[in-house]
Write an enzyme that holds these catalytic residues in place. Structure first.
Site, mmCIF file in Angstrom:
data_model
loop_
_atom_site.group_PDB
_atom_site.id
_atom_site.type_symbol
_atom_site.label_atom_id
_atom_site.label_comp_id
_atom_site.label_asym_id
_atom_site.label_seq_id
_atom_site.Cartn_x
_atom_site.Cartn_y
_atom_site.Cartn_z
ATOM 1 N N PHE A 276 -22.180 -7.450 15.922
ATOM 2 C CA PHE A 276 -21.557 -8.224 14.847
ATOM 3 C C PHE A 276 -20.350 -9.033 15.317
ATOM 4 O O PHE A 276 -19.401 -9.242 14.560
ATOM 5 C CB PHE A 276 -21.148 -7.312 13.684
ATOM 6 C CG PHE A 276 -22.311 -6.607 13.048
ATOM 7 C CD1 PHE A 276 -23.039 -7.203 12.039
ATOM 8 C CD2 PHE A 276 -22.699 -5.349 13.480
ATOM 9 C CE1 PHE A 276 -24.120 -6.558 11.451
ATOM 10 C CE2 PHE A 276 -23.778 -4.692 12.902
ATOM 11 C CZ PHE A 276 -24.489 -5.311 11.891
ATOM 12 N N LYS B 171 0.812 -1.220 0.000
ATOM 13 C CA LYS B 171 0.000 0.000 0.000
ATOM 14 C C LYS B 171 0.847 1.272 0.000
ATOM 15 O O LYS B 171 0.478 2.279 -0.594
ATOM 16 C CB LYS B 171 -0.943 -0.007 1.211
ATOM 17 C CG LYS B 171 -1.856 -1.227 1.291
ATOM 18 C CD LYS B 171 -2.721 -1.405 0.072
ATOM 19 C CE LYS B 171 -3.680 -2.573 0.193
ATOM 20 N NZ LYS B 171 -3.048 -3.881 0.087
ATOM 21 N N GLU C 17 -5.601 2.751 -3.409
ATOM 22 C CA GLU C 17 -4.642 1.657 -3.400
ATOM 23 C C GLU C 17 -4.936 0.755 -4.585
ATOM 24 O O GLU C 17 -5.969 0.892 -5.241
ATOM 25 C CB GLU C 17 -4.729 0.847 -2.104
ATOM 26 C CG GLU C 17 -6.082 0.175 -1.899
ATOM 27 C CD GLU C 17 -6.224 -0.456 -0.524
ATOM 28 O OE1 GLU C 17 -5.548 0.012 0.406
ATOM 29 O OE2 GLU C 17 -7.003 -1.410 -0.394
ATOM 30 N N ASN D 160 -5.140 -3.389 -5.450
ATOM 31 C CA ASN D 160 -5.083 -4.768 -4.985
ATOM 32 C C ASN D 160 -4.624 -5.640 -6.144
ATOM 33 O O ASN D 160 -5.320 -5.753 -7.156
ATOM 34 C CB ASN D 160 -6.453 -5.230 -4.479
ATOM 35 C CG ASN D 160 -6.779 -4.581 -3.142
ATOM 36 O OD1 ASN D 160 -6.041 -4.722 -2.184
ATOM 37 N ND2 ASN D 160 -7.877 -3.846 -3.094
#
Length: 673
Positions: free
Chosen positions: A348, A116, A288, A290
């Site tokens: 969660f 990154k 960024e 990936n």
């Protein structure tokens, strides 16, 4: 073409790659840890190799073990999936050194874009607009705080080698930077084996939009439209869609051309994703890149008709792209929901255990929509403590966004999971949210719309009527079955039954009358016992007792509800509403009203573990005074570290756990005076 490939991953992405390899006539090799011995990807592959203990750092992240498995089986190439080793330059280089093809970008592209920090430097050099931030090595928490002070709050602390929301924290003050820096480094080390982090300005009210790029080894690079991934929780994407409701064609082209230019600058030669943070005014900044397949790639496949995994394999073999940019056409709309093993009613928190019931909706055409379910689990399998809590990715395609959302809502209602907690109630409720349906999105959507967390919604409006009608229908079907079993109903003989019923749901009462005529059941809703008719619902279904999903029509409209029989009633889940419906005769309802109501035990003086997990640290000691909001301990589950805090001021009376302990859900960690 390759004759045999190895998938250096697990779960649904390993299964996804195997499906395409089968279609191409390529044999597959799975790798597995002790925890995955009976996993679906192991069963699906032609061969499987055991690579070590459950911890990823001792199995899926060990490069030498993957290479040894290739040599043992004769695999010519490796697909890394996402996560684990997928963006590790050292892995791609090690494979190359051993004469094994990496089904992904070349090591140079991974080094330039996969990291990154390095990707931002490369983007800046290519004059790509980037978010303000510090891209150098951050020495410690104090250094991170100084950088954040200079950039201005809020800031994002992010793992350099990260992805999937791991190793990310948003900080609004110096104290939050110090804590977030420590947690981000720890998570990054645990998840990626690399604890470097960087700090950048956090754009307020942003949208997360990414461009899918695809390159080959002959210098060709194209983009396949965009995906919007703005619905996020804890920086983890929850719902994705393609295309984005924000973009117009001009903005799409500008973002796509910028993504292609960046990819060409590093000789990118596989599938990859260039991510942008976008303003509501359609301005955008490079975030960024990936250098791998994304979790949400199915929505792009659904609107373009391009199998990204197949393209990655063909490119790795040396073939040219079969598509030019002019041939890329976007058709319809696709929505993806990530189904996780987590409890939406308890903030969660992760849930583990056995999938007692796992019945996804049928894949394929559904009216003018298409349903797709990418998964790596099966009924009877277990959700492990050691890995990402994803159960499945549910994808729907339709000609328009509204229809894709409607199809997604129907599919979620038909998805039956029991044995663990899951986030389907939350996802189903989201599909009904007016702001989501209007496309007015931002990455702060969940925090803004659910500031106190997700709460159970009571049945109301049209949904309440549908649920009451289905409950009465199920009660009638079960009563008919009971009469047949007890020989009260014989061939050609009908027995009169009491058609008056009372349906009690979430404290509300629905007086109904049930009628049956030529296979259709009519449920008449009344205004009180013996009152005037409010509405009559016609219900038609082939549902039989024991089926976990009620699939049928109410007033001619297709509906799906999750159902489970209980004494004198049924539990129902529909459109994000989960409730218990008791169905009584009028006399039974009068008696039920006299029964005492059970009250929950007071646990206000105890801190209990909200999910199964590993105690990483205890931050307090016996006798210590604590303030509301103060950190008490850190519990790790499914690669995420969760800080448990004091709900109110108090004094620690006793501590029942220590660092290193594995705790079950609701296990007592400490008590207060």
């Amino acid at each position: 073409m390759f004759k045999k490939i190895l998938i250096a991953n697990r779960g649904e992405i390993a299964c996804r790659v195997i499906k395409t390899a089968r279609k191409m006539g390529i044999k597959t090799v799975a790798v597995y840890s002790d925890a995955d011995r009976d996993a679906m990807h192991v069963e699906m592959a032609d061969e499987a190799v055991h690579i070590g203990p459950p911890a990823a750092a001792e199995s899926y992240l060990v490069i030498d073990k993957i290479i040894a498995a290739c040599k043992q089986t004769g695999a010519e190439a490796v697909h890394p999936g996402y996560g684990f080793l997928s963006e590790r330059e050292a892995f791609a280089q090690a494979l190359k050194d051993n004469g094994i093809i990496f089904i992904g970008p070349n090591p140079h592209a991974i080094a330039a874009m996969g990291d990154k920090i390095e990707s931002k430097k490369a983007a800046a050099a290519a004059k790509v607009s980037t978010v303000p931030g510090f891209l150098g090595v951050i020495e410690d928490a104090a250094h991170a705080t100084r950088i954040a002070d200079e950039i201005g709050y809020p800031v994002m602390i992010k793992a350099s080698a990260g992805g999937g929301g791991k190793g990310m924290r948003i900080a609004n003050s110096a104290s939050e930077v110090a804590e977030g820096f420590t947690l981000a480094k720890s998570e990054a080390k645990s998840s990626f084996g690399d604890d470097r982090v960087f700090v950048e300005k956090f754009i307020v009210n942003p949208r997360h939009i990414e461009i899918q790029v695809l390159g080959d080894k002959h210098g060709n690079v194209i983009y396949l439209g965009e995906r919007e991934c703005s619905i996020q929780r804890r920086n983890q994407k929850v719902i994705e869609e393609a295309p984005s409701p924000l973009l117009d064609e001009a903005t799409r082209r500008a973002m796509g051309e910028q993504a292609v230019a960046l990819a060409k600058a590093v000789n990118y030669d596989s599938a990859g994703t260039v991510e942008f943070v976008a303003g509501q005014d359609k301005s955008f900044y490079f975030l960024e890149m990936n250098t791998r397949l994304q979790v949400e790639h199915p929505v792009t496949e659904m609107i373009t008709g391009v199998d990204l995994v197949e393209q990655m394999i063909r490119v790795a073999y040396g073939e040219k792209l079969s598509l030019t940019q002019d041939q890329v056409k976007l058709k319809g709309w696709a929505v993806e929901s990530r189904i996780y093993a987590e409890d939406p009613y308890r903030n969660f928190l992760p849930s583990i255990g056995r999938l007692v019931t796992y019945r996804p909706p049928a894949e394929g055409p559904a009216g003018d929509a298409i349903v797709r379910n990418d998964t790596g689990v099966y009924e009877g399998g277990e959700i492990s403590l050691y890995y990402d809590p994803m159960i499945a990715k549910l994808v729907t395609w339709a000609p328009t966004r509204d229809k894709a959302i409607a199809a997604q809502a129907d599919a979620l209602d038909a998805f039956a999971i029991e044995g663990i907690q899951h986030n389907i109630p939350f996802l189903a409720a989201l599909m009904q949210h007016p702001r989501w349906q209007s496309g007015n999105l931002s990455t702060g959507f969940i925090a803004e719309e659910y500031p106190e967390g997700f709460k159970a919604r009571p049945p109301e409006g049209d949904a309440a009527g549908v649920m009451a009608a289905v409950a009465a229908f199920i009660d009638h079907i079960q009563n008919v079955r009971k009469r047949k079993i007890s020989h009260q109903m014989r061939q050609g003989h009908r027995v009169a039954f009491d058609r008056d019923r009372v349906v009690l749901m979430a404290g509300s009462r629905h007086d109904v009358q049930v009628f049956e005529d030529d296979g259709l059941i009519a449920v008449r809703l009344l205004d009180g016992a013996g009152g005037t008719e409010l509405r009559t619902h016609t219900v038609a279904s082939s549902w039989t007792p024991g089926q976990p999903v009620f699939a049928g029509k109410v007033d001619g409209k297709v509906v799906n509800l999750l159902v489970k029989a209980i004494p004198n009633g049924v539990t129902l889940a529909y459109r994000g509403i989960a409730t218990t419906a008791h169905v009584y005769t009028r006399r039974e309802a009068e008696l039920a009203a006299l029964m005492p109501v059970k009250t929950a035990a007071d646990t206000g003086k105890k801190l209990t573990c909200p999910m199964p997990g590993l105690v990483k640290s205890i931050a307090v000691s016996v006798g210590q005074e604590v303030k509301a909001g103060e950190a008490l301990c850190v519990v790790e589950a499914m690669k995420m570290e969760n800080v448990l805090r004091a709900e109110r001021d108090g004094k620690v009376k006793s501590i029942a756990a220590k660092a290193g302990d594995s705790l079950a859900v609701d296990a007592v960690i400490m008590e207060f005076e």
